[in-house]
Design a protein around this motif. Structure first.
Motif, PDB file in Angstrom:
ATOM      1  N   SER A 144      33.469  80.224  24.402  1.00  0.00           N
ATOM      2  CA  SER A 144      34.392  79.757  23.354  1.00  0.00           C
ATOM      3  C   SER A 144      33.708  78.814  22.369  1.00  0.00           C
ATOM      4  N   GLU A 145      32.535  78.264  22.761  1.00  0.00           N
ATOM      5  CA  GLU A 145      31.856  77.275  21.911  1.00  0.00           C
ATOM      6  C   GLU A 145      30.644  77.854  21.176  1.00  0.00           C
ATOM      7  N   VAL A 146      30.394  79.171  21.366  1.00  0.00           N
ATOM      8  CA  VAL A 146      29.134  79.741  20.884  1.00  0.00           C
ATOM      9  C   VAL A 146      29.038  79.727  19.366  1.00  0.00           C
TER      10      VAL A 146
ATOM     11  N   GLY B 268      16.085  78.719  29.014  1.00  0.00           N
ATOM     12  CA  GLY B 268      17.292  78.006  28.603  1.00  0.00           C
ATOM     13  C   GLY B 268      17.622  76.946  29.638  1.00  0.00           C
ATOM     14  N   TYR B 269      18.016  75.747  29.167  1.00  0.00           N
ATOM     15  CA  TYR B 269      18.288  74.640  30.090  1.00  0.00           C
ATOM     16  C   TYR B 269      19.777  74.415  30.319  1.00  0.00           C
ATOM     17  N   TRP B 270      20.619  74.996  29.483  1.00  0.00           N
ATOM     18  CA  TRP B 270      22.056  74.827  29.705  1.00  0.00           C
ATOM     19  C   TRP B 270      22.785  75.921  28.956  1.00  0.00           C
ATOM     20  N   ALA B 271      24.065  76.110  29.318  1.00  0.00           N
ATOM     21  CA  ALA B 271      24.840  77.206  28.721  1.00  0.00           C
ATOM     22  C   ALA B 271      26.047  76.669  27.990  1.00  0.00           C
ATOM     23  N   ARG B 272      26.148  77.028  26.722  1.00  0.00           N
ATOM     24  CA  ARG B 272      27.367  76.720  25.979  1.00  0.00           C
ATOM     25  C   ARG B 272      28.436  77.701  26.440  1.00  0.00           C
TER      26      ARG B 272
ATOM     27  N   MET C 287      26.323  71.589  42.069  1.00  0.00           N
ATOM     28  CA  MET C 287      24.863  71.482  41.940  1.00  0.00           C
ATOM     29  C   MET C 287      24.441  71.641  40.491  1.00  0.00           C
ATOM     30  N   ARG C 288      23.469  70.855  40.070  1.00  0.00           N
ATOM     31  CA  ARG C 288      22.911  71.006  38.719  1.00  0.00           C
ATOM     32  C   ARG C 288      21.396  70.805  38.787  1.00  0.00           C
ATOM     33  N   ASP C 289      20.681  71.323  37.767  1.00  0.00           N
ATOM     34  CA  ASP C 289      19.213  71.235  37.750  1.00  0.00           C
ATOM     35  C   ASP C 289      18.739  70.021  36.937  1.00  0.00           C
ATOM     36  N   TYR C 290      17.802  69.268  37.494  1.00  0.00           N
ATOM     37  CA  TYR C 290      17.207  68.130  36.772  1.00  0.00           C
ATOM     38  C   TYR C 290      15.694  68.071  37.015  1.00  0.00           C
ATOM     39  N   THR C 291      14.994  67.505  36.044  1.00  0.00           N
ATOM     40  CA  THR C 291      13.527  67.470  36.057  1.00  0.00           C
ATOM     41  C   THR C 291      13.026  66.205  36.750  1.00  0.00           C
ATOM     42  N   PRO C 292      12.114  66.337  37.706  1.00  0.00           N
ATOM     43  CA  PRO C 292      11.514  65.114  38.257  1.00  0.00           C
ATOM     44  C   PRO C 292      10.595  64.489  37.194  1.00  0.00           C
TER      45      PRO C 292
ATOM     46  N   LEU D 168      14.864  60.570  37.634  1.00  0.00           N
ATOM     47  CA  LEU D 168      15.492  61.662  36.891  1.00  0.00           C
ATOM     48  C   LEU D 168      16.099  61.036  35.646  1.00  0.00           C
ATOM     49  N   ALA D 169      16.141  61.798  34.540  1.00  0.00           N
ATOM     50  CA  ALA D 169      16.766  61.268  33.325  1.00  0.00           C
ATOM     51  C   ALA D 169      17.893  62.206  32.922  1.00  0.00           C
ATOM     52  N   PHE D 170      19.111  61.664  32.821  1.00  0.00           N
ATOM     53  CA  PHE D 170      20.308  62.462  32.555  1.00  0.00           C
ATOM     54  C   PHE D 170      20.720  62.299  31.103  1.00  0.00           C
ATOM     55  N   TYR D 171      20.870  63.434  30.411  1.00  0.00           N
ATOM     56  CA  TYR D 171      21.462  63.398  29.072  1.00  0.00           C
ATOM     57  C   TYR D 171      22.971  63.258  29.248  1.00  0.00           C
ATOM     58  N   LEU D 172      23.549  62.233  28.628  1.00  0.00           N
ATOM     59  CA  LEU D 172      24.983  61.943  28.816  1.00  0.00           C
ATOM     60  C   LEU D 172      25.791  62.699  27.771  1.00  0.00           C
ATOM     61  N   HIS D 173      25.847  64.030  27.904  1.00  0.00           N
ATOM     62  CA  HIS D 173      26.607  64.826  26.930  1.00  0.00           C
ATOM     63  C   HIS D 173      28.105  64.674  27.168  1.00  0.00           C
ATOM     64  N   GLY D 174      28.465  64.244  28.387  1.00  0.00           N
ATOM     65  CA  GLY D 174      29.831  63.786  28.613  1.00  0.00           C
ATOM     66  C   GLY D 174      30.807  64.758  29.226  1.00  0.00           C
ATOM     67  N   ASN D 175      30.531  66.063  29.168  1.00  0.00           N
ATOM     68  CA  ASN D 175      31.571  67.014  29.572  1.00  0.00           C
ATOM     69  C   ASN D 175      31.552  67.462  31.024  1.00  0.00           C
ATOM     70  N   GLY D 176      30.405  67.424  31.645  1.00  0.00           N
ATOM     71  CA  GLY D 176      30.293  68.063  32.961  1.00  0.00           C
ATOM     72  C   GLY D 176      30.204  67.054  34.092  1.00  0.00           C
ATOM     73  N   PRO D 177      30.311  67.541  35.334  1.00  0.00           N
ATOM     74  CA  PRO D 177      30.284  66.624  36.487  1.00  0.00           C
ATOM     75  C   PRO D 177      28.965  65.853  36.637  1.00  0.00           C
ATOM     76  N   ALA D 178      27.829  66.496  36.307  1.00  0.00           N
ATOM     77  CA  ALA D 178      26.554  65.774  36.463  1.00  0.00           C
ATOM     78  C   ALA D 178      26.457  64.654  35.432  1.00  0.00           C
ATOM     79  N   SER D 179      26.803  64.992  34.193  1.00  0.00           N
ATOM     80  CA  SER D 179      26.765  63.991  33.136  1.00  0.00           C
ATOM     81  C   SER D 179      27.731  62.839  33.453  1.00  0.00           C
ATOM     82  N   GLN D 180      28.921  63.177  33.936  1.00  0.00           N
ATOM     83  CA  GLN D 180      29.904  62.150  34.288  1.00  0.00           C
ATOM     84  C   GLN D 180      29.400  61.277  35.434  1.00  0.00           C
TER      85      GLN D 180
ATOM     86  N   GLU E  60      17.548  67.221  24.235  1.00  0.00           N
ATOM     87  CA  GLU E  60      17.552  66.040  25.110  1.00  0.00           C
ATOM     88  C   GLU E  60      17.224  66.414  26.561  1.00  0.00           C
ATOM     89  N   THR E  61      17.678  67.585  27.004  1.00  0.00           N
ATOM     90  CA  THR E  61      17.492  67.963  28.409  1.00  0.00           C
ATOM     91  C   THR E  61      16.021  68.213  28.732  1.00  0.00           C
ATOM     92  N   ASN E  62      15.230  68.419  27.679  1.00  0.00           N
ATOM     93  CA  ASN E  62      13.812  68.710  27.873  1.00  0.00           C
ATOM     94  C   ASN E  62      12.932  67.471  27.697  1.00  0.00           C
TER      95      ASN E  62
HETATM   96  C1  FAD Z   1      14.857  73.660  34.812  1.00  0.00           C
HETATM   97  C2  FAD Z   1      15.908  72.727  34.250  1.00  0.00           C
HETATM   98  C3  FAD Z   1      15.643  71.365  34.138  1.00  0.00           C
HETATM   99  C4  FAD Z   1      16.599  70.512  33.581  1.00  0.00           C
HETATM  100  N1  FAD Z   1      16.319  69.178  33.482  1.00  0.00           N
HETATM  101  C5  FAD Z   1      17.230  68.342  32.927  1.00  0.00           C
HETATM  102  C6  FAD Z   1      16.962  66.936  32.837  1.00  0.00           C
HETATM  103  O1  FAD Z   1      15.928  66.443  33.287  1.00  0.00           O
HETATM  104  N2  FAD Z   1      17.901  66.160  32.230  1.00  0.00           N
HETATM  105  C7  FAD Z   1      19.084  66.672  31.732  1.00  0.00           C
HETATM  106  O2  FAD Z   1      19.903  65.916  31.187  1.00  0.00           O
HETATM  107  N3  FAD Z   1      19.371  67.996  31.846  1.00  0.00           N
HETATM  108  C8  FAD Z   1      18.465  68.815  32.440  1.00  0.00           C
HETATM  109  N4  FAD Z   1      18.761  70.145  32.553  1.00  0.00           N
HETATM  110  C9  FAD Z   1      20.037  70.641  31.974  1.00  0.00           C
HETATM  111  C10 FAD Z   1      21.232  70.397  32.892  1.00  0.00           C
HETATM  112  O3  FAD Z   1      21.016  71.061  34.129  1.00  0.00           O
HETATM  113  C11 FAD Z   1      22.478  70.970  32.177  1.00  0.00           C
HETATM  114  O4  FAD Z   1      22.718  70.308  30.962  1.00  0.00           O
HETATM  115  C12 FAD Z   1      23.716  70.951  33.057  1.00  0.00           C
HETATM  116  O5  FAD Z   1      24.613  71.905  32.540  1.00  0.00           O
HETATM  117  C13 FAD Z   1      24.409  69.601  33.102  1.00  0.00           C
HETATM  118  O6  FAD Z   1      25.474  69.699  34.009  1.00  0.00           O
HETATM  119  P1  FAD Z   1      26.890  69.030  33.763  1.00  0.00           P
HETATM  120  O7  FAD Z   1      27.584  69.033  35.086  1.00  0.00           O
HETATM  121  O8  FAD Z   1      26.704  67.707  33.089  1.00  0.00           O
HETATM  122  O9  FAD Z   1      27.624  70.002  32.754  1.00  0.00           O
HETATM  123  P2  FAD Z   1      28.215  71.494  33.054  1.00  0.00           P
HETATM  124  O10 FAD Z   1      29.331  71.406  34.052  1.00  0.00           O
HETATM  125  O11 FAD Z   1      27.090  72.396  33.414  1.00  0.00           O
HETATM  126  O12 FAD Z   1      28.799  71.905  31.651  1.00  0.00           O
HETATM  127  C14 FAD Z   1      30.049  71.368  31.190  1.00  0.00           C
HETATM  128  C15 FAD Z   1      30.149  71.524  29.678  1.00  0.00           C
HETATM  129  O13 FAD Z   1      29.126  70.734  29.093  1.00  0.00           O
HETATM  130  C16 FAD Z   1      28.337  71.519  28.238  1.00  0.00           C
HETATM  131  N5  FAD Z   1      26.926  71.070  28.387  1.00  0.00           N
HETATM  132  C17 FAD Z   1      26.134  71.157  29.477  1.00  0.00           C
HETATM  133  N6  FAD Z   1      24.914  70.664  29.203  1.00  0.00           N
HETATM  134  C18 FAD Z   1      24.955  70.271  27.907  1.00  0.00           C
HETATM  135  C19 FAD Z   1      24.008  69.694  27.036  1.00  0.00           C
HETATM  136  N7  FAD Z   1      22.757  69.427  27.418  1.00  0.00           N
HETATM  137  N8  FAD Z   1      24.386  69.433  25.766  1.00  0.00           N
HETATM  138  C20 FAD Z   1      25.635  69.677  25.338  1.00  0.00           C
HETATM  139  N9  FAD Z   1      26.597  70.232  26.113  1.00  0.00           N
HETATM  140  C21 FAD Z   1      26.244  70.523  27.385  1.00  0.00           C
HETATM  141  C22 FAD Z   1      28.513  72.966  28.706  1.00  0.00           C
HETATM  142  O14 FAD Z   1      28.344  73.867  27.642  1.00  0.00           O
HETATM  143  C23 FAD Z   1      29.944  72.962  29.172  1.00  0.00           C
HETATM  144  O15 FAD Z   1      30.817  73.161  28.080  1.00  0.00           O
HETATM  145  C24 FAD Z   1      17.829  71.021  33.121  1.00  0.00           C
HETATM  146  C25 FAD Z   1      18.103  72.395  33.257  1.00  0.00           C
HETATM  147  C26 FAD Z   1      17.154  73.233  33.799  1.00  0.00           C
HETATM  148  C27 FAD Z   1      17.459  74.713  33.927  1.00  0.00           C
END
Ligand code: FAD
Length: 243
Positions: free
Chosen positions: A239-241, A232-236, A63-68, A80-92, A127-129
């Motif tokens: 190890s990356e802090v 905060g919208y995401w957690a580094r 599960m991940r959080d996204y903005t309507p 929904l708009a996804f930032y393609l940061h590339g590392n996580g399951p939602a982005s992928q 980007e997430t905002n």
């Molecule tokens: C209230 C709320 C609303 C949100 N709305 C949106 C939205 O509309 N669009 C959107 O794109 N995101 C949004 N986010 C942020 C999104 O939920 C996170 O970026 C989330 O971690 C993405 O999941 P993931 O599976 O891609 O990566 P994760 O599995 O969570 O993380 C994997 C790796 O990617 C890194 N990572 C995660 N997010 C980012 C990032 N943004 N930049 C760089 N590295 C990152 C982590 O540090 C970790 O190392 C929102 C978050 C909140 C709390």
């Protein structure tokens, strides 16, 4: 990081899980993919505030959080708009998303409503905002000034889909910059030519960076600590802090 702000009015909603399918995909900047979903379950979707979020249940069960960013009950659509940061399951998932792919979305659970009676509004985010910022720009009355400070990777991403006359945008670039996200934001805030009057501030960056910017706002910038909403919208990973 939740907010305990006294000014905000919270409206709770019945939580429903909705099955949706991808109807359209569009890149709104080189790294942000807007996905329009459709589905019968969207006929009573509700979202009262631009910084509401839904829980997206990925096919993997994560599960991940996204903005309507937008929705239309009549057409049964949700954007929904996804930032393609590339590392996580939602982005992928978003990178590979194609028409017909299905997801479950749940919520929003509640909406925190900020009054639109301030003289101006300050939004600080990355980007997430951007989805929330775009929705808010469309809602805030045109006579209120809006200042956006937005962090992106590099210059070719510095484009926001708005031509609103009341909006000033200041871009902050991560690329080749030794300062941390919060340090760059504080530098920009220190040199900001503040518009006149009372203002409300939203901050949404990486979790630790959000806390640092909030501290600066509370100690040196805002008129009233209740006129800030920081989350905060995401957690580094630790190890990356950045220091
Ligand atoms: C209230 C709320 C609303 C949100 N709305 C949106 C939205 O509309 N669009 C959107 O794109 N995101 C949004 N986010 C942020 C999104 O939920 C996170 O970026 C989330 O971690 C993405 O999941 P993931 O599976 O891609 O990566 P994760 O599995 O969570 O993380 C994997 C790796 O990617 C890194 N990572 C995660 N997010 C980012 C990032 N943004 N930049 C760089 N590295 C990152 C982590 O540090 C970790 O190392 C929102 C978050 C909140 C709390």
């Amino acid at each position: 990081m939740e907010n305990s702000n006294k000014l905000l009015k919270t409206v709770m909603h019945e939580i429903k899980k909705r099955k949706v399918a991808v109807k359209n995909v569009e890149m709104i900047n080189p790294r942000i993919k807007k996905i329009t979903f459709t589905g019968e379950d969207l006929k009573d979707f509700v979202s009262l505030s631009p910084d509401d979020h839904v829980k997206v249940f990925l096919p993997s069960g994560e599960m991940r959080d996204y903005t309507p960013m937008g929705f239309n009950n009549e057409d049964k659509e949700l954007e929904l708009a996804f930032y393609l940061h590339g590392n996580g399951p939602a982005s992928q998932w978003a990178i590979n998303a194609k028409i017909g792919d299905e997801l479950i979305v749940a919520g929003p659970r509640g909406s925190q409503i900020v009054p639109y009676s301030f003289d101006w509004y300050l939004m600080i985010g990355d980007e997430t905002n951007i989805p929330s910022m775009l929705r808010r720009i469309a809602e805030i009355p045109a006579y209120s000034k809006i200042v956006l400070i937005i962090e992106v990777e590099e210059e070719n991403e510095a484009a926001l889909l708005t031509d609103a006359k009341n909006v000033e945008i200041i871009w902050s670039y991560r690329n080749n910059n030794q300062l941390s996200s919060s340090q760059r934001m504080v530098e920009i805030l220190k040199s900001l030519d503040k518009p006149e009057g009372n203002f409300f501030t939203w901050v949404s960056l990486e979790n630790r960076e959000t806390i640092k910017v909030k501290e600066f706002l509370e100690n040196e910038f805002t008129q009233n600590i209740d006129w800030i909403k920081a989350r905060g919208y995401w957690a580094r990973r630790s190890s990356e802090v950045e220091n």
